[in-house]
Design a protein around this motif. Structure first.
Motif, mmCIF file in Angstrom:
data_model
loop_
_atom_site.group_PDB
_atom_site.id
_atom_site.type_symbol
_atom_site.label_atom_id
_atom_site.label_comp_id
_atom_site.label_asym_id
_atom_site.label_seq_id
_atom_site.Cartn_x
_atom_site.Cartn_y
_atom_site.Cartn_z
ATOM 1 N N VAL A 1 0.859 -1.182 0.000
ATOM 2 C CA VAL A 1 0.000 0.000 0.000
ATOM 3 C C VAL A 1 0.902 1.240 0.000
ATOM 4 O O VAL A 1 2.006 1.198 0.549
ATOM 5 C CB VAL A 1 -0.934 0.043 1.237
ATOM 6 C CG1 VAL A 1 -2.022 -1.000 1.134
ATOM 7 C CG2 VAL A 1 -0.158 -0.115 2.534
ATOM 8 N N PRO A 2 0.434 2.331 -0.613
ATOM 9 C CA PRO A 2 1.265 3.530 -0.686
ATOM 10 C C PRO A 2 1.206 4.359 0.597
ATOM 11 O O PRO A 2 0.781 5.511 0.588
ATOM 12 C CB PRO A 2 0.668 4.289 -1.880
ATOM 13 C CG PRO A 2 -0.762 3.877 -1.901
ATOM 14 C CD PRO A 2 -0.827 2.482 -1.367
ATOM 15 N N ALA A 3 1.629 3.750 1.704
ATOM 16 C CA ALA A 3 1.702 4.467 2.986
ATOM 17 C C ALA A 3 2.636 3.683 3.901
ATOM 18 O O ALA A 3 2.739 2.459 3.779
ATOM 19 C CB ALA A 3 0.322 4.582 3.624
ATOM 20 N N HIS A 4 3.315 4.395 4.784
ATOM 21 C CA HIS A 4 4.185 3.710 5.747
ATOM 22 C C HIS A 4 4.192 4.457 7.078
ATOM 23 O O HIS A 4 3.801 5.633 7.150
ATOM 24 C CB HIS A 4 5.618 3.607 5.199
ATOM 25 C CG HIS A 4 6.345 4.915 5.203
ATOM 26 N ND1 HIS A 4 6.227 5.827 4.186
ATOM 27 C CD2 HIS A 4 7.176 5.482 6.124
ATOM 28 C CE1 HIS A 4 6.968 6.901 4.454
ATOM 29 N NE2 HIS A 4 7.550 6.718 5.636
ATOM 30 N N HIS A 5 4.670 3.758 8.101
ATOM 31 C CA HIS A 5 4.747 4.357 9.432
ATOM 32 C C HIS A 5 6.065 5.105 9.581
ATOM 33 O O HIS A 5 7.120 4.585 9.224
ATOM 34 C CB HIS A 5 4.637 3.255 10.494
ATOM 35 C CG HIS A 5 4.597 3.800 11.882
ATOM 36 N ND1 HIS A 5 5.600 3.578 12.803
ATOM 37 C CD2 HIS A 5 3.677 4.574 12.508
ATOM 38 C CE1 HIS A 5 5.291 4.186 13.938
ATOM 39 N NE2 HIS A 5 4.133 4.789 13.791
ATOM 40 N N ASP A 6 5.995 6.329 10.071
ATOM 41 C CA ASP A 6 7.207 7.101 10.353
ATOM 42 C C ASP A 6 7.430 7.038 11.873
ATOM 43 O O ASP A 6 6.715 7.689 12.632
ATOM 44 C CB ASP A 6 6.986 8.549 9.887
ATOM 45 C CG ASP A 6 8.042 9.502 10.428
ATOM 46 O OD1 ASP A 6 9.044 9.028 11.029
ATOM 47 O OD2 ASP A 6 7.867 10.722 10.259
ATOM 48 N N PRO A 7 8.414 6.204 12.311
ATOM 49 C CA PRO A 7 8.556 5.979 13.758
ATOM 50 C C PRO A 7 8.973 7.243 14.514
ATOM 51 O O PRO A 7 8.588 7.423 15.672
ATOM 52 C CB PRO A 7 9.650 4.904 13.855
ATOM 53 C CG PRO A 7 10.268 4.810 12.510
ATOM 54 C CD PRO A 7 9.377 5.469 11.515
ATOM 55 N N GLU A 8 9.690 8.111 13.836
ATOM 56 C CA GLU A 8 10.176 9.308 14.525
ATOM 57 C C GLU A 8 9.017 10.200 14.996
ATOM 58 O O GLU A 8 9.021 10.720 16.108
ATOM 59 C CB GLU A 8 11.094 10.095 13.583
ATOM 60 C CG GLU A 8 11.954 11.112 14.317
ATOM 61 C CD GLU A 8 12.788 11.932 13.342
ATOM 62 O OE1 GLU A 8 12.953 13.126 13.594
ATOM 63 O OE2 GLU A 8 13.238 11.352 12.312
ATOM 64 N N HIS A 9 8.030 10.365 14.117
ATOM 65 C CA HIS A 9 6.880 11.211 14.481
ATOM 66 C C HIS A 9 5.663 10.389 14.881
ATOM 67 O O HIS A 9 4.600 10.948 15.150
ATOM 68 C CB HIS A 9 6.520 12.144 13.317
ATOM 69 C CG HIS A 9 7.641 13.044 12.922
ATOM 70 N ND1 HIS A 9 8.494 12.762 11.870
ATOM 71 C CD2 HIS A 9 8.090 14.198 13.471
ATOM 72 C CE1 HIS A 9 9.404 13.718 11.780
ATOM 73 N NE2 HIS A 9 9.187 14.596 12.747
#
Ligand SMILES: [Fe+2]
Ligand SMILES: [Fe+2]
Length: 319
Positions: free
Chosen positions: A249-257
């Protein structure tokens, strides 16, 4: 006889409603409402009931591709749930002085207020189960928020049952997606449908917070979270699941934010007939999206008229 106006139906002032809510009490009916509260709760209930109602013909179309009779039965039981959910919404609207006949059977198709995603045909069992995993998940996120935050008692209580049934719908979707991913051909077919359905569900949550003020919706407790917060909540449920089963899917988790980031142009132009995003055109403005939403999509007329058919035939016979 002219039907009563909102001012006649809702006797309290805006200040009285604010005081009532500030004391921690729920609004139980017209006697507790101000005109603004009444108009606001009517609006959100209409969107909810319309969404539940239109999902019935949309899912029925897809259910016809069920691989076996018992699978068709599961889909039909989901459709029956959705009709019951729609009925709850319209019944509450009737208590708030709205004519159910006008609302359900006499409105023009273009006046219905459900998300654009349902205007795009579901044409396979892959799209049926993805709709459960994506659209029912969106419904679940939105209704859970209403269930938590709503200040309108009768709806808040009714949603306890609705939430449980929506959990069943999205579990049905996930179980099937997992199962189909075991076969490479099925998995490729799922991916092709996911490519258009995922982005369409991102749109479900409406304009970004920077473009929309939620003033009264949040103040009167019609909802608790903003559009962008709800979109994040949906991605937090869907993106890890799709990654687990190996679909992209065209989305990912940004762990920093600690938030989800959309990896494709968004919002984007959509070819509804081909069910394809024109991502190479780059991102577009929300005004263009709103124009597409307002114009409704390919299935709008067909679905609404199908739901209104029996009523209209009866009126024509009586005339
Ligand atoms: Fe539902
Ligand atoms: Fe559902």
């Amino acid at each position: 006889m002219a039907s009563p106006t909102v001012d006649e139906l809702a006797p309290r002032s805006e200040d009285e409603v604010r005081e009532h809510l500030a004391s921690g009490k729920l609004i139980e009916g017209l006697a507790h409402m101000s005109p603004e509260y009444l108009m606001g709760i009517r609006r959100i209930l209409t969107v909810s009931a319309d969404t539940e109602l239109i999902s019935a013909p949309a899912y029925l179309r897809a259910a016809q591709h069920a691989p076996a009779l018992n699978n068709f039965g599961s889909a039909v039981s989901i459709i029956q749930d959705e009709l019951a959910h729609a009925h709850i919404g319209y019944r509450l609207l009737a208590d708030l002085g709205v004519s159910q006949d006008e609302l359900i059977y006499e409105r023009e198709p273009g006046a219905f207020k459900y998300p654009y995603a349902f205007d795009v045909a579901l044409d396979s069992w892959y799209e049926m189960v993805l709709a459960n995993a994506l659209y029912d998940q969106a419904g679940f996120v939105l209704l859970s928020d209403v269930h938590r935050s709503s200040t309108f008692g009768p709806w808040k209580r009714a949603l306890a049952k609705v939430d449980k049934e929506e959990t069943f719908h999205l579990r049905h979707g996930r179980t099937w997606v997992k199962k189909l991913c075991a076969d490479p051909d099925d998995k490729a077919a799922l991916q092709a449908s996911l490519d258009w359905m995922f982005i369409l569900t991102l749109e479900w949550f409406g304009l970004p917070d920077a473009r929309k003020t939620h003033g009264i919706q949040l103040e009167y407790g019609f909802k608790g979270m903003s559009n962008d917060e709800l979109r994040q909540e949906w991605m937090a449920a869907v993106v890890p699941f799709m990654e687990d089963v190996g679909l992209s899917v065209p989305a990912h988790h940004d762990p920093e934010h600690d938030r989800y980031v959309i990896d494709c142009p968004f919002p984007a132009r959509f070819d509804a007939e081909a069910k394809r995003w024109l991502l190479d055109d780059g991102p577009i403005g929300w005004d263009e999206v709103i124009t597409r939403w307002k114009g409704r999509g390919p299935m709008n007329h067909d679905y609404v008229r199908r739901l209104q058919k029996g009523y209209r035939e009866r009126i024509a016979m009586a005339a």
